[in-house]
Scaffold this active site. Structure first.
Site, PDB file in Angstrom:
ATOM      1  N   HIS A 109     -21.957 -58.860  12.818  1.00  0.00           N
ATOM      2  CA  HIS A 109     -22.286 -59.823  13.869  1.00  0.00           C
ATOM      3  C   HIS A 109     -20.976 -60.298  14.484  1.00  0.00           C
ATOM      4  O   HIS A 109     -20.132 -60.875  13.810  1.00  0.00           O
ATOM      5  CB  HIS A 109     -23.066 -61.016  13.314  1.00  0.00           C
ATOM      6  CG  HIS A 109     -23.507 -61.965  14.386  1.00  0.00           C
ATOM      7  ND1 HIS A 109     -24.715 -61.831  15.038  1.00  0.00           N
ATOM      8  CD2 HIS A 109     -22.894 -63.050  14.934  1.00  0.00           C
ATOM      9  CE1 HIS A 109     -24.828 -62.799  15.942  1.00  0.00           C
ATOM     10  NE2 HIS A 109     -23.742 -63.546  15.893  1.00  0.00           N
ATOM     11  N   CYS A 110     -20.802 -60.036  15.767  1.00  0.00           N
ATOM     12  CA  CYS A 110     -19.560 -60.375  16.464  1.00  0.00           C
ATOM     13  C   CYS A 110     -19.645 -61.805  17.006  1.00  0.00           C
ATOM     14  O   CYS A 110     -20.496 -62.108  17.849  1.00  0.00           O
ATOM     15  CB  CYS A 110     -19.303 -59.390  17.604  1.00  0.00           C
ATOM     16  SG  CYS A 110     -17.751 -59.698  18.473  1.00  0.00           S
ATOM     17  N   LEU A 111     -18.753 -62.670  16.520  1.00  0.00           N
ATOM     18  CA  LEU A 111     -18.755 -64.063  16.962  1.00  0.00           C
ATOM     19  C   LEU A 111     -18.371 -64.186  18.427  1.00  0.00           C
ATOM     20  O   LEU A 111     -18.883 -65.031  19.156  1.00  0.00           O
ATOM     21  CB  LEU A 111     -17.794 -64.879  16.098  1.00  0.00           C
ATOM     22  CG  LEU A 111     -18.142 -64.995  14.609  1.00  0.00           C
ATOM     23  CD1 LEU A 111     -17.059 -65.778  13.885  1.00  0.00           C
ATOM     24  CD2 LEU A 111     -19.490 -65.665  14.420  1.00  0.00           C
TER      25      LEU A 111
END
Length: 344
Positions: free
Chosen positions: A191-193
């Site tokens: 999950h890319c912030l």
């Protein structure tokens, strides 16, 4: 009227600046448009300082407009790719289940599986043809989805191992529940912030192109900063100071992006994900696989084609190869293997 949350953040910032900054970041992260606005401002700030302070760059732009024009095109393309990637779906398991009701699911099998039958719980399952293991629209209910997913796993695993404990969805291999998205993601990578979305089966290639463009943009920006510092034109000392202060985080960004680009290029070449690489020992169906063997790899060229150029359904499911095939892949390379391009 001020929002109550803003008052809380403001009071926290007065009491403890670091706590106030962290809360502001969390609020930007919770708001997708706030995060996107922050990323745009970040890019505009580092590029805008150049055009405000570097008179030589303005002069060179008039003499060679193509140079600055190319930089601005890459700048715009990078931001466009950022929005394109952040707004894309990684591919959710629930969407694959719904899509299976209206289309035939394609079953990707390894060559060994195609040639032989697999025995599960004493029952013989006939070997499956090259593609089209299908389920009719009317027949693809929850039980048929369970049977379809069961065919993808090696013998010995039960549906308890496949069922997500959070959303109760039956997960195909390579899927994982994302707590930020609160959904199970197909071929979960991470999950890319900064993008505010998961990276998975449907958008991993887009993510690669984004970090590629971001790397090119950051390298070019660092070159422009260094060119300004080496310029012989007379300029105020504070301009050099500002450029040096900004050059330090830019240099760290370049190093990080290059390493990230190389890592995801390696993942694409070997058909792996970040989650599978980091948490390999925790994934039940990957335990016992010989070290150095990439179970879902089909060779470098086929992996790249599937990663970048594949036109088949986004919801193709990959079966876990049988242990016999994986042990065969673990054997040492011979001269015949090199000549026959076994790795490709």
């Amino acid at each position: 009227m001020a929002h109550p949350g803003d008052i809380v953040v403001a009071s926290a910032a007065r009491k403890n600046p670091s706590e106030g900054c962290s809360r502001l970041f969390l609020r930007a992260r919770e708001s997708p448009w706030g995060l996107k606005a922050a990323m745009v401002l970040f890019h505009v700030f580092f590029a805008g300082v150049l055009f405000l302070l570097d008179r030589d760059l303005i002069r060179r732009t008039k003499e060679k407009p193509w140079y600055t024009g190319t930089y601005l095109v890459i700048f715009g393309a990078t931001l466009a790719q950022y929005f394109f990637t952040s707004g894309s779906s990684p591919g959710y398991v629930i969407d694959a289940m719904r899509a299976a009701n209206g289309m035939k699911a394609i079953f990707i099998e390894s060559p060994t599986v195609l040639k032989q039958s697999i025995s599960r719980n004493g029952n013989m399952i006939p070997s499956i043809n090259q593609s089209q293991v299908g389920h009719d629209n009317s027949q693809m209910n929850s039980s048929s989805w369970l049977k379809f997913v069961a065919d993808l796993y090696p013998p010995g695993l039960t549906n308890r191992n496949w069922t997500c404990p959070y959303c109760n969805v039956i997960q195909p291999p390579r899927s994982k529940h994302c707590h930020d998205c609160d959904k199970c993601v197909l071929q979960f990578d991470h999950h890319c912030l900064w993008l505010g979305t998961c990276i998975g089966k449907k958008n991993h290639c887009r993510f690669w192109w984004y970090i590629f463009e971001e790397t090119i943009l950051c390298i070019w920006t660092v070159i422009l900063y260094i060119t300004f510092l080496h310029s012989k034109d007379t300029k105020a000392w504070w301009k050099d100071f500002i450029m040096i202060v900004l050059l330090v985080p830019l240099a760290f960004c370049v190093i990080f992006l290059i390493l990230l680009l190389l890592f995801h290029s390696y993942l694409a070449l070997t058909n792996q994900t970040t989650y599978e690489t980091v948490k390999r020992r925790r994934i039940l169906y990957l335990r016992g696989i010989p070290a150095g063997v990439h179970p879902f790899s089909n060779g470098i060229f086929r992996n790249l084609r599937a990663f970048c150029c594949s036109r088949v359904s986004m919801y193709d499911m990959e079966a876990v190869p049988p242990m016999e095939e994986l042990e065969d892949r673990a054997r040492a390379y011979t001269c015949v293997d090199v000549v026959s391009c076994r790795c490709c």
